[in-house]
Design a protein around this motif. Structure first.
Motif, PDB file in Angstrom:
ATOM      1  N   TRP A  59       6.966  11.903  -2.757  1.00 33.19           N
ATOM      2  CA  TRP A  59       6.238  10.680  -2.432  1.00 33.19           C
ATOM      3  C   TRP A  59       4.923  10.573  -3.199  1.00 33.19           C
ATOM      4  O   TRP A  59       4.597   9.504  -3.745  1.00 33.19           O
ATOM      5  CB  TRP A  59       5.986  10.617  -0.926  1.00 33.19           C
ATOM      6  CG  TRP A  59       7.182  10.175  -0.153  1.00 33.19           C
ATOM      7  CD1 TRP A  59       7.992  10.950   0.626  1.00 33.19           C
ATOM      8  CD2 TRP A  59       7.728   8.845  -0.103  1.00 33.19           C
ATOM      9  NE1 TRP A  59       9.014  10.189   1.153  1.00 33.19           N
ATOM     10  CE2 TRP A  59       8.881   8.893   0.730  1.00 33.19           C
ATOM     11  CE3 TRP A  59       7.379   7.634  -0.677  1.00 33.19           C
ATOM     12  CZ2 TRP A  59       9.650   7.782   1.009  1.00 33.19           C
ATOM     13  CZ3 TRP A  59       8.156   6.514  -0.405  1.00 33.19           C
ATOM     14  CH2 TRP A  59       9.269   6.600   0.435  1.00 33.19           C
ATOM     15  N   THR A  60       4.150  11.644  -3.231  1.00 42.31           N
ATOM     16  CA  THR A  60       2.847  11.564  -3.901  1.00 42.31           C
ATOM     17  C   THR A  60       2.999  11.372  -5.409  1.00 42.31           C
ATOM     18  O   THR A  60       2.318  10.532  -6.008  1.00 42.31           O
ATOM     19  CB  THR A  60       2.022  12.828  -3.618  1.00 42.31           C
ATOM     20  OG1 THR A  60       2.817  13.995  -3.903  1.00 42.31           O
ATOM     21  CG2 THR A  60       1.581  12.884  -2.178  1.00 42.31           C
ATOM     22  N   VAL A  63       4.363   7.780  -6.079  1.00 40.79           N
ATOM     23  CA  VAL A  63       3.301   6.763  -6.016  1.00 40.79           C
ATOM     24  C   VAL A  63       2.387   6.871  -7.223  1.00 40.79           C
ATOM     25  O   VAL A  63       1.940   5.848  -7.784  1.00 40.79           O
ATOM     26  CB  VAL A  63       2.504   6.921  -4.703  1.00 40.79           C
ATOM     27  CG1 VAL A  63       1.281   6.005  -4.700  1.00 40.79           C
ATOM     28  CG2 VAL A  63       3.390   6.609  -3.501  1.00 40.79           C
ATOM     29  N   LEU A  67       1.605   3.869  -9.879  1.00 39.86           N
ATOM     30  CA  LEU A  67       0.252   3.399 -10.167  1.00 39.86           C
ATOM     31  C   LEU A  67      -0.063   3.483 -11.665  1.00 39.86           C
ATOM     32  O   LEU A  67      -0.613   2.530 -12.238  1.00 39.86           O
ATOM     33  CB  LEU A  67      -0.758   4.237  -9.375  1.00 39.86           C
ATOM     34  CG  LEU A  67      -0.783   4.020  -7.857  1.00 39.86           C
ATOM     35  CD1 LEU A  67      -1.715   5.022  -7.196  1.00 39.86           C
ATOM     36  CD2 LEU A  67      -1.208   2.603  -7.525  1.00 39.86           C
ATOM     37  N   CYS A 105      -3.626  10.545  -5.748  1.00 38.40           N
ATOM     38  CA  CYS A 105      -2.350  11.188  -5.411  1.00 38.40           C
ATOM     39  C   CYS A 105      -2.359  12.656  -5.818  1.00 38.40           C
ATOM     40  O   CYS A 105      -1.827  13.515  -5.100  1.00 38.40           O
ATOM     41  CB  CYS A 105      -1.204  10.457  -6.107  1.00 38.40           C
ATOM     42  SG  CYS A 105      -1.025   8.719  -5.636  1.00 38.40           S
TER      43      CYS A 105
END
Length: 289
Positions: A59-60, A63, A67, A105
């Motif tokens: 997930w991190t 993301v 970005l 992140c």
């Protein structure tokens, strides 16, 4: 009158022969795998298995990729559709905003790489399997640094290629490409190492993430509200050495005219991360889990 008789002497006990060694019972298994001492490579393999198998990593980093790619492309499309002339501003500098947000992140993942094990109690299992605490922390730092560096460098290079293809401007030089890809990747990975060290010191995910976000944003925010002349030197120092300004130096678009430039921000961040990791090594070795 009868004469008493002497009782017969008992015979001397005979010495029994020693029992012969018994053979191993049928079905007894002996592993063909040789027993050896654990090494740093074993710890690295273990940490790689852990970091790629937990959902927080997916997930991190997912993301972060969104970005970096999304904001970089949106900035390029906005400039191209508006027909704006960048002038002397390097086209690669449009990727700065995505990298700045993506670094949050990296901070989150760096903290959770070790602090989450304290929250779940998994750190006891880790240190039982590998009693050398320095080896555990070294393995975590190596795996995290390489993973973050590779992903950040690849994504910044991809964004840079797409930006130069969309916007008609002067072609970046080789040094510009190197600093905007490899330099940014190394700086972001070193920032992640600082987060990992803070996570090892604090041993609490939310607290360590909050501290790191404050380290990234607070100096710049404080400098923006220092209006008096007596605080001018402090305001400039906060501007120059804030993480956003150091990161923008790799794109030759520093917030302040003075301060670190070129590769200087990388050496600063590596030095700060090394000091924090040294403190993490000391705390991990002296404190109980």
């Amino acid at each position: 009158m009868t004469t008493p008789t002497t009782p017969p002497t008992p015979p001397a006990p005979q010495q029994q022969p020693a029992p012969a060694p018994q053979a191993a019972p049928a079905g007894f298994y002996t592993s063909p795998i040789p027993v050896r001492r654990a090494t740093l490579g074993d710890a690295i393999a273990s940490e790689w298995t852990k970091i790629r198998s937990v959902r927080s990593t997916m997930w991190t980093l997912g993301v972060m990729i969104v970005l970096l790619l999304g904001i970089g492309l949106l900035a390029a499309v906005a400039v191209d559709s508006a027909g704006s002339d960048l002038g002397s501003t390097p086209v690669l500098s449009l990727g700065f905003f995505g990298v700045l947000l993506g670094s949050i992140c990296v901070i989150t993942l760096g903290v959770m790489t070790i602090a989450s094990e304290y929250g779940t109690g998994m750190i006891r299992t880790t240190l039982t399997a590998c009693p050398s605490r320095a080896r555990v922390l070294s393995a975590k730092a190596i795996v995290f640094f390489l993973l973050t560096f590779v992903i950040t460098t690849l994504m910044t290079a991809l964004v840079g290629v797409l930006q130069t293809a969309l916007i008609d401007s002067a072609a970046p030089s080789g040094d510009d490409w190197l600093r905007a890809t490899v330099g940014v990747g190394l700086y972001t990975a070193a920032l992640g190492l600082l987060s990992l060290a803070v996570g090892a010191l604090i041993r609490h995910s939310a607290g360590a993430i909050t501290i790191m976000i404050g380290v990234v944003l607070l100096p710049l925010v404080l400098a923006m509200f220092m209006f008096t002349d007596s605080l001018n030197d402090l305001r400039m120092a906060l501007f120059e050495y804030s993480i956003p300004n150091q990161l923008s130096a790799f794109y030759s678009t520093s917030v302040a005219d003075s301060g670190p430039s070129g590769w200087d921000p990388l050496w600063i961040m590596l030095g700060v991360s090394a000091v924090a990791l040294l403190g993490a090594y000391t705390a991990l070795d002296r404190r109980d889990v």
